[in-house]
Design a protein around this motif. Sequence first.
Motif, mmCIF file in Angstrom:
data_model
loop_
_atom_site.group_PDB
_atom_site.id
_atom_site.type_symbol
_atom_site.label_atom_id
_atom_site.label_comp_id
_atom_site.label_asym_id
_atom_site.label_seq_id
_atom_site.Cartn_x
_atom_site.Cartn_y
_atom_site.Cartn_z
ATOM 1 N N HIS C 177 46.637 5.061 61.740
ATOM 2 C CA HIS C 177 47.737 6.032 61.638
ATOM 3 C C HIS C 177 49.009 5.371 61.108
ATOM 4 O O HIS C 177 49.624 5.842 60.155
ATOM 5 C CB HIS C 177 48.018 6.709 62.978
ATOM 6 C CG HIS C 177 49.191 7.625 62.925
ATOM 7 N ND1 HIS C 177 49.152 8.857 62.312
ATOM 8 C CD2 HIS C 177 50.485 7.464 63.330
ATOM 9 C CE1 HIS C 177 50.344 9.421 62.372
ATOM 10 N NE2 HIS C 177 51.173 8.598 62.986
ATOM 11 N N GLY C 178 49.376 4.276 61.714
ATOM 12 C CA GLY C 178 50.603 3.586 61.323
ATOM 13 C C GLY C 178 50.611 3.246 59.839
ATOM 14 O O GLY C 178 51.598 3.473 59.134
ATOM 15 N N LEU C 179 49.490 2.731 59.342
ATOM 16 C CA LEU C 179 49.450 2.329 57.937
ATOM 17 C C LEU C 179 49.390 3.538 57.013
ATOM 18 O O LEU C 179 49.987 3.532 55.935
ATOM 19 C CB LEU C 179 48.267 1.398 57.674
ATOM 20 C CG LEU C 179 48.325 0.043 58.393
ATOM 21 C CD1 LEU C 179 47.162 -0.830 57.953
ATOM 22 C CD2 LEU C 179 49.642 -0.683 58.134
ATOM 23 N N ALA C 180 48.673 4.590 57.431
ATOM 24 C CA ALA C 180 48.571 5.786 56.592
ATOM 25 C C ALA C 180 49.960 6.387 56.384
ATOM 26 O O ALA C 180 50.309 6.811 55.281
ATOM 27 C CB ALA C 180 47.643 6.819 57.222
ATOM 28 N N VAL C 268 50.002 -1.949 65.368
ATOM 29 C CA VAL C 268 50.152 -0.785 64.507
ATOM 30 C C VAL C 268 49.681 0.471 65.256
ATOM 31 O O VAL C 268 48.681 0.442 65.973
ATOM 32 C CB VAL C 268 49.364 -0.987 63.193
ATOM 33 C CG1 VAL C 268 49.589 0.196 62.263
ATOM 34 C CG2 VAL C 268 49.785 -2.279 62.509
ATOM 35 N N ALA C 269 50.397 1.578 65.044
ATOM 36 C CA ALA C 269 50.171 2.802 65.821
ATOM 37 C C ALA C 269 48.827 3.467 65.524
ATOM 38 O O ALA C 269 48.311 3.419 64.406
ATOM 39 C CB ALA C 269 51.290 3.794 65.546
ATOM 40 N N ASN C 270 48.304 4.113 66.558
ATOM 41 C CA ASN C 270 47.090 4.935 66.449
ATOM 42 C C ASN C 270 47.431 6.309 66.985
ATOM 43 O O ASN C 270 48.301 6.442 67.831
ATOM 44 C CB ASN C 270 45.977 4.349 67.312
ATOM 45 C CG ASN C 270 45.797 2.865 67.070
ATOM 46 O OD1 ASN C 270 45.156 2.477 66.116
ATOM 47 N ND2 ASN C 270 46.394 2.028 67.911
ATOM 48 N N GLU C 271 46.724 7.348 66.531
ATOM 49 C CA GLU C 271 46.942 8.679 67.090
ATOM 50 C C GLU C 271 45.649 9.355 67.485
ATOM 51 O O GLU C 271 45.632 10.528 67.827
ATOM 52 C CB GLU C 271 47.733 9.557 66.112
ATOM 53 C CG GLU C 271 49.204 9.190 65.990
ATOM 54 C CD GLU C 271 50.027 9.474 67.260
ATOM 55 O OE1 GLU C 271 49.546 10.200 68.153
ATOM 56 O OE2 GLU C 271 51.154 8.943 67.352
ATOM 57 N N GLY C 272 44.545 8.613 67.418
ATOM 58 C CA GLY C 272 43.274 9.222 67.787
ATOM 59 C C GLY C 272 42.360 8.223 68.482
ATOM 60 O O GLY C 272 41.145 8.284 68.348
#
Lengths: 72, 367, 337
Positions: C177-180, C268-272
């Motif tokens: 998520h963070g990179l996207a 780095v962030a994740n959302e799933g």
Amino acid sequence: MCLAIPAKVLSIEGYQAEAEIAGVTRQISLRLTPEVKVGDWVLLHTGYAINVIDEDAAKETLKLLEEMCEVY
Amino acid sequence: MKFIDEYCNVELSQRLVERIRHKSAREVRLMEFCGGHTHAILRYGIRQLLPPTVEMLSGPGCPVCVTANADLDKAIALSGLPGVILASFGDMLRIPGSYSSLQKAKAEGADIRIVYSAMDALRLARENPHRSIIFLGIGFEATAPTIAASILEAEGERIDNYYVFSIHKLCPPVIRALLQSGEVKLDGIVCPGHVSAIIGSQPYEFIAKEYGIACAVAGFEPLDILLSIDMLLAQIESGKPEVEIAYRRGVRPEGNLRAQEIMGQVFETCPATWRGIGEVPQSGLRLRQEYQRFDTEKAFYVDPGPPREARGCLCGDILRGVKWPSDCRLFGQVCTPEHPVGPCMVSSEGSCAAYYQYQSHEAALSK
Amino acid sequence: MKSTEDRILLAHGSGGRLSHELVQKSLVPSWSNPVLNRLDDAAVFKLSGRLAFTTDSYVVSPIFFPGGDIGKLSICGTVNDLAMCGAQPLYFSVALIIEEGFRLAELERIVTSIKEATEEAGVEIVTGDTKVVPRGSADKLFINTAGVGLIPEGVDISGSNARPGDKILLSGTIGEHGLAVMSQRESLEFKIPIQSDCAPLNKLVVDMLAASPEIHCLRDPTRGGLATTLNELATQSKVGMRIDEENIPLQEAVRATCELLGFDPLYVANEGKLVAILPPTDAERVLNQMRQNCYGREGAIIGEVVEQHPGRVVMRTRLGTSRLIDMLSGDLLPRIC
Ligand code: SF4
């Protein structure tokens, strides 16, 4: 200091090239390495190829390492 | 990933460590000059693999750490000028200057953009013809040629709103200054990898010849670093210091001549002030006469006020290798990665940040 | 001049006719359900049992990114917050703060993706609000959502429940998520084949709880990444954690992007994705169940909870050495050094 990673050059147009690292691509500049050919690997630092990676040297280093470590 | 994973090989690393342990007879003190090596050594836990006889000292090879407050203050002041967009590598944003940081200036309204490349700063100049784009040119010999190339491009395209604030620094002159001061005794130096991709290994010859100190240019994967240490130990043992390359896939003895040429075409050497080290002759780069119109020094005037050092911060001494982060009274108490007082605690390559991690790790495991 | 109809005007938030039109034409039909359709001042519904209640605001920029958009995110984020307490998410509120001049077509896309996310998660939007602020006072669109959910009997999940000996499970690859999102921001110029992992995880949690009601902790490693989440849990539970670098699932493209920009994927962030901590006896069973779910297919056991070094997370590196994994300090900024 000076983060640089190996990238593969996919196409070249003048001083601009498209380079790829594990599916990630970016326009890079070949100003510092005009000798680069498509298919070469370069050291990519801040969007510029700062050197061409010497594939033979890379293999030799690995071979050297293998030999060095044989007795241990 | 190719040219990376092969050099992370666990089994080879273990055997190489065995060899180093076996070889290391007497106490030696090595300096990894480059902050990238400090970071990699920490990341892979390489310190834990080395025998107690091998001491590793971090050198001043972190471009943001060695930037003098006076220069940082100037950059912050430039970012506040009307009509200016300051483009910077992300590394600089959190570094505290005398009064503020770029991050704070941004919060206060300065237009500061983080870029990955000088190419991106140049694009900002193309897209914002009515603004002045100031690129904060930090970094050593690996980065300076890329900035030089961007200036040549700007010249070719007749872009007239692109400026560079050059606070680039050069490695061999500062190594000489360090050694000349005689403050720190070294047996060997792990020389920077990507700086050497540009300048080659030859500029370090004086270290071996004049100071009798072993040198090995290293890459940034575990095997690269271990190989360089192995080379250094062999040189020290044989009493024949020289300059070897443990990173041959990226570094040739003569370096990248084309890049050197471009760097020399745009820049000339000048004295530069290093944090903690002071002024070192010929260790900086300024734009040549012909390229002055790209020079912020010529185009803008700012007076950020007299530089101040954070009280009690020993970054300067630490960068010279004469003090340890643990010698600093602020370390880990007042100064932490969340609340850094000096740049050495901010940068992920900084000695204090690295040592903080290392120490917390040791403390965690000893409990 | 372009037609004025295709942009949000200040009048859309004035409470007058345009406001009504916006709500009745663009929002309610899409999110329709009996409670919402009444359009009273408050949603009225019955619920009994142990409730979980949470709220979060979403200000992501850009609002559209590969793998999702701010609408999907605003539902999934709140669904996941509830699910991480073991709750079955049920009723939601959605408040939109729209910048004057925002394109109606884009709003419609987001409304639709909110609808799709609620359908997938099985939740209902029962109340909402819309405000329009003058140009420059907000960045396109901000969304606040709140949600309530019901916690089944016997479930006791909390960040302070981790016990020494417990296993640490991770539901899949990290850092997407963070990179996207970052790949879409100006000035970086990378083409990154990475999609945000943004997804509602409540059904995955139901599956996992079915395999073992003994799950001690659940948390989704969003901002600050896996490293920060593990540190939070270690601190809250007053235990140490050991994880194994080799077992942490990571896409090659994520690894490459991180190398390029000088990031550590652990931050780095994740959302799933979710982290689950549970007794070792149940670990394999829950892992197998997890892998049956499309959001847990690459799940793995990444480490264990230990008595030593409370509040600290230590990682065994690929080289067999160990390294302290701290919380994220400051922002994640691309670096060149
Ligand atoms: S610990 Fe902080 S204050 Fe002390 S020398 Fe390091 S950066 Fe400076």
